[in-house]
Design a protein around this motif. Structure first.
Motif, mmCIF file in Angstrom:
data_model
loop_
_atom_site.group_PDB
_atom_site.id
_atom_site.type_symbol
_atom_site.label_atom_id
_atom_site.label_comp_id
_atom_site.label_asym_id
_atom_site.label_seq_id
_atom_site.Cartn_x
_atom_site.Cartn_y
_atom_site.Cartn_z
ATOM 1 N N ALA A 30 41.364 -4.737 -41.933
ATOM 2 C CA ALA A 30 41.486 -3.695 -40.912
ATOM 3 C C ALA A 30 42.544 -4.061 -39.881
ATOM 4 N N ALA A 31 42.600 -5.340 -39.497
ATOM 5 C CA ALA A 31 43.564 -5.786 -38.487
ATOM 6 C C ALA A 31 44.993 -5.602 -38.971
ATOM 7 N N GLU A 32 45.205 -5.695 -40.291
ATOM 8 C CA GLU A 32 46.549 -5.512 -40.837
ATOM 9 C C GLU A 32 47.045 -4.092 -40.626
ATOM 10 N N GLU A 33 46.119 -3.138 -40.576
ATOM 11 C CA GLU A 33 46.500 -1.743 -40.380
ATOM 12 C C GLU A 33 46.868 -1.459 -38.923
ATOM 13 N N GLY A 34 46.300 -2.232 -37.984
ATOM 14 C CA GLY A 34 46.662 -2.113 -36.582
ATOM 15 C C GLY A 34 46.009 -0.978 -35.825
ATOM 16 N N ALA A 35 45.123 -0.189 -36.458
ATOM 17 C CA ALA A 35 44.505 0.941 -35.772
ATOM 18 C C ALA A 35 43.466 0.473 -34.757
ATOM 19 N N PHE A 36 42.692 -0.538 -35.124
ATOM 20 C CA PHE A 36 41.668 -1.102 -34.255
ATOM 21 C C PHE A 36 41.282 -2.451 -34.826
ATOM 22 N N THR A 37 40.494 -3.212 -34.084
ATOM 23 C CA THR A 37 40.007 -4.494 -34.590
ATOM 24 C C THR A 37 38.498 -4.567 -34.417
ATOM 25 N N TYR A 38 37.871 -5.378 -35.253
ATOM 26 C CA TYR A 38 36.439 -5.622 -35.101
ATOM 27 C C TYR A 38 36.129 -7.021 -35.605
ATOM 28 N N GLY A 39 34.972 -7.525 -35.262
ATOM 29 C CA GLY A 39 34.593 -8.864 -35.701
ATOM 30 C C GLY A 39 33.198 -9.226 -35.230
ATOM 31 N N LEU A 40 32.811 -10.450 -35.532
ATOM 32 C CA LEU A 40 31.505 -10.970 -35.125
ATOM 33 C C LEU A 40 31.689 -12.013 -34.029
ATOM 34 N N ILE A 41 30.828 -11.978 -33.038
ATOM 35 C CA ILE A 41 30.774 -13.033 -32.029
ATOM 36 C C ILE A 41 29.313 -13.419 -31.841
ATOM 37 N N SER A 42 29.095 -14.654 -31.398
ATOM 38 C CA SER A 42 27.725 -15.104 -31.208
ATOM 39 C C SER A 42 27.677 -16.312 -30.294
ATOM 40 N N PRO A 43 26.679 -16.380 -29.401
ATOM 41 C CA PRO A 43 26.493 -17.587 -28.592
ATOM 42 C C PRO A 43 25.951 -18.741 -29.424
ATOM 43 N N TRP A 44 25.533 -18.423 -30.661
ATOM 44 C CA TRP A 44 25.045 -19.461 -31.584
ATOM 45 C C TRP A 44 25.992 -19.539 -32.785
ATOM 46 N N ASN A 45 27.280 -19.462 -32.515
ATOM 47 C CA ASN A 45 28.265 -19.392 -33.590
ATOM 48 C C ASN A 45 28.299 -20.685 -34.407
ATOM 49 N N ILE A 46 28.493 -20.523 -35.701
ATOM 50 C CA ILE A 46 28.751 -21.636 -36.614
ATOM 51 C C ILE A 46 30.254 -21.806 -36.788
ATOM 52 N N ASN A 47 30.956 -20.683 -36.915
ATOM 53 C CA ASN A 47 32.411 -20.661 -36.984
ATOM 54 C C ASN A 47 32.952 -20.550 -35.552
ATOM 55 N N ASP A 48 33.786 -21.512 -35.148
ATOM 56 C CA ASP A 48 34.294 -21.523 -33.774
ATOM 57 C C ASP A 48 35.104 -20.276 -33.436
ATOM 58 N N ASN A 49 35.684 -19.640 -34.428
ATOM 59 C CA ASN A 49 36.447 -18.416 -34.184
ATOM 60 C C ASN A 49 35.556 -17.265 -33.731
ATOM 61 N N GLN A 50 34.255 -17.418 -33.912
ATOM 62 C CA GLN A 50 33.330 -16.347 -33.553
ATOM 63 C C GLN A 50 32.593 -16.616 -32.247
ATOM 64 N N ALA A 51 33.056 -17.596 -31.479
ATOM 65 C CA ALA A 51 32.477 -17.845 -30.158
ATOM 66 C C ALA A 51 33.018 -16.813 -29.170
#
Length: 219
Positions: free
Chosen positions: A116-137
């Motif tokens: 979706a990000a490649e299209e540039g219309a909008f972005t979305y993702g996962l975030i969490s205070p208990w993240n395992i993947n640091d990119n999702q903090a």
């Protein structure tokens, strides 16, 4: 075609359909508004940014829930552990690319967000205070404030914010445990056990948030 290849192709098809839906909604806003050049993100008539993010979230949540319940839950193996009710000879694993397995739900979600990000219309993702993947903090002040509000209330948090000179309407929705696979995978993950030893998720718990960033200046 391998099982993993099949689901990767399925993901790309669903993501492209989602992007097309979002673009259609945005065009509806433009055609109905007639004053999109005013610079006021709330000035345009028609479909509001809040409704657009709700639509996007509905599709994202439906796809992710269906993938978790009707694909992951049917596999015979989850992260090396046999499942008694599994009927499909495949494994859902974090190392799916190396083992020709199936991506975990969070990984499948991230793969879609990258397309979706490649299209540039909008972005979305996962975030969490208990993240395992640091990119999702949660990183920005908006994400930290929104994530805490979602954890505290169990309700979405929505507001306008500026990122890199671009104005966005951003919304964070609660990401809840909808299947036992979500709970068992996180609760037993080595990173989770090390970082959050006192946090054990249960079905229905808020495990994080789904964030959607919709650019509004163009609208």
């Amino acid at each position: 075609m391998t099982t993993a290849s099949y689901w990767w192709q399925h993901l790309k098809t669903k993501t492209v359909a989602l992007i097309a839906l979002a673009l259609t909604i945005c065009l509806t806003i433009i055609s109905c508004g007639g004053n999109g050049g005013s610079g006021d993100p709330q000035a345009a008539a028609g479909v509001s940014p809040e409704v657009v993010t709700d639509y996007i979230h509905t599709v994202l949540l439906a796809d992710r829930t269906a993938y978790t319940k009707h694909v992951i839950n049917r596999l015979k193996t989850l992260e090396g552990k046999e499942k008694e009710d599994g009927v499909v000879s495949a494994e859902a694993t974090e190392t799916w690319q190396q083992t020709d397995g199936i991506p975990l739900p969070a990984q499948m979600f991230r793969l879609g967000s990258e397309i979706a990000a490649e299209e540039g219309a909008f972005t979305y993702g996962l975030i969490s205070p208990w993240n395992i993947n640091d990119n999702q903090a949660p990183k920005s002040e908006f994400e930290k404030t929104a994530m805490q509000a979602v954890v505290d209330t169990g309700e979405p948090y929505k507001d306008y914010q500026e990122i890199g000179g671009q104005q966005y309407f951003s919304a964070v929705y609660p990401d809840k445990a909808v299947a036992e696979a979500c709970v068992s995978c996180h609760n037993t993950h080595p990173v989770h056990l090390e970082r959050y030893p006192d946090k054990q998720f249960e079905m229905g718990d808020v495990m994080g948030g789904i964030i959607i960033n919709l650019p509004v200046d163009n609208i």
